[in-house]
Design an enzyme around this catalytic site. Structure first.
Site, PDB file in Angstrom:
ATOM      1  N   SER A 136       0.840  -1.200   0.000  1.00 47.66           N
ATOM      2  CA  SER A 136       0.000   0.000   0.000  1.00 47.66           C
ATOM      3  C   SER A 136       0.869   1.242   0.000  1.00 47.66           C
ATOM      4  O   SER A 136       2.012   1.224   0.478  1.00 47.66           O
ATOM      5  CB  SER A 136      -0.889   0.007   1.249  1.00 47.66           C
ATOM      6  OG  SER A 136      -1.549   1.245   1.401  1.00 47.66           O
ATOM      7  N   TYR A 149      -1.996  -0.142  10.364  1.00 52.99           N
ATOM      8  CA  TYR A 149      -2.024  -0.624   8.979  1.00 52.99           C
ATOM      9  C   TYR A 149      -0.743  -0.213   8.243  1.00 52.99           C
ATOM     10  O   TYR A 149      -0.115  -1.027   7.562  1.00 52.99           O
ATOM     11  CB  TYR A 149      -3.254  -0.068   8.269  1.00 52.99           C
ATOM     12  CG  TYR A 149      -3.397  -0.506   6.833  1.00 52.99           C
ATOM     13  CD1 TYR A 149      -3.853  -1.785   6.520  1.00 52.99           C
ATOM     14  CD2 TYR A 149      -3.075   0.356   5.785  1.00 52.99           C
ATOM     15  CE1 TYR A 149      -3.980  -2.193   5.194  1.00 52.99           C
ATOM     16  CE2 TYR A 149      -3.207  -0.037   4.470  1.00 52.99           C
ATOM     17  CZ  TYR A 149      -3.659  -1.311   4.176  1.00 52.99           C
ATOM     18  OH  TYR A 149      -3.794  -1.721   2.860  1.00 52.99           O
ATOM     19  N   LYS A 153       2.205  -2.647   6.533  1.00 51.49           N
ATOM     20  CA  LYS A 153       2.572  -2.626   5.116  1.00 51.49           C
ATOM     21  C   LYS A 153       4.044  -2.244   4.934  1.00 51.49           C
ATOM     22  O   LYS A 153       4.702  -2.707   3.988  1.00 51.49           O
ATOM     23  CB  LYS A 153       1.655  -1.676   4.355  1.00 51.49           C
ATOM     24  CG  LYS A 153       0.217  -2.180   4.231  1.00 51.49           C
ATOM     25  CD  LYS A 153       0.135  -3.521   3.529  1.00 51.49           C
ATOM     26  CE  LYS A 153      -1.297  -3.948   3.268  1.00 51.49           C
ATOM     27  NZ  LYS A 153      -1.385  -5.232   2.519  1.00 51.49           N
TER      28      LYS A 153
END
Length: 244
Positions: A136, A149, A153
């Site tokens: 991402s 998150y 990533k």
């Protein structure tokens, strides 16, 4: 550019919906024998109802032992797409241990787990395979309420580089793609509101979000022999977000 995966067997995780479903379908159209993995059986059954030759398997990849046993049982693959992920979006000061553990179990540990099994069989069978991890833009730039998150990533990007380094001598290439907001059905719920989307769109030079097909096409290219000298890259699919 014509790309064929005829005779190739490919495992796609998180293939029940969204980007993973799009990847599985496009690889199937290119001749691959697809094994689609997801936690939600109903999503897989929907996929198989449209494409009966796609094999489906259901497991919660956050469960290390169960996942390892299942993937071991599936035999060997020529390629792997680690797409399955979870996103626990909450402010940094409110981030919880439970959400941290769940996110890293799925977004990082599961990739390590599944890739170990698949890559080991590639090495044992002298398969010069390819692996693509779906990362991402959040691994590269801070986004509000994405602390856990983003960290997961970023860890995935680091894992991708290490995999590329250690598997490269076996003829196995490993890369990641790093998309911006992609307009899946789920994303449309959160980002179709022009007010909410305005700030993010202002940071993207193309002034739009990405489409599933734009991620799918990049993944297909990286899996193919057309990208035979590309290894260990983290490819942004972000309309220039990271260039600004």
């Amino acid at each position: 550019m014509e790309i064929s995966f005829k005779g190739k067997r490919i495992l796609v995780t998180g293939a029940g919906q969204g980007i993973g479903r799009g990847i599985a379908i496009e690889l199937w159209r290119a001749g691959a024998n697809i094994v689609a993995l997801s936690r939600t059986r109903s999503h897989l059954e929907s996929l198989q109802s449209e494409y009966p030759s796609i094999e489906i398997v259901s497991v919660d990849i956050g469960d290390w032992a169960q996942t390892r046993q299942l993937v071991e049982s599936l035999g060997q693959f020529d390629a792997l797409v680690n797409n399955a992920a979870v996103a626990c979006c909450e402010p940094f000061l409110q981030s919880t241990s439970a959400n941290f553990n769940r996110t890293f179990d799925v977004n990082v540990k599961a990739v390590l787990n599944i890739s170990q099994v698949v890559a080991k069989k590639m090495v044992e069978n002298n398969i010069h395979g390819t692996i693509v991890n779906i990362s991402s833009q959040a691994s590269k730039a801070a986004l509000q309420d994405h602390a856990i998150y983003s960290a997961s990533k970023a860890a995935l990007d680091a894992l991708t580089r290490s995999m590329a380094l250690e598997l490269g001598p076996h003829g196995i290439r490993v890369n990641s793609v790093n998309p911006t907001v992609i307009m899946t059905e789920m994303a449309k719920v959160g980002w179709s509101d022009p007010v909410k989307a305005k700030e993010m769109l202002s940071k993207i030079p193309l002034r739009r979000f990405g489409e599933v097909s734009e991620v799918v096409n990049a993944v297909v290219f990286l899996l193919s022999e057309k990208s035979s000298m590309i290894n260990g890259v983290e490819l942004p699919i972000d309309g220039g977000f990271l260039a600004t």
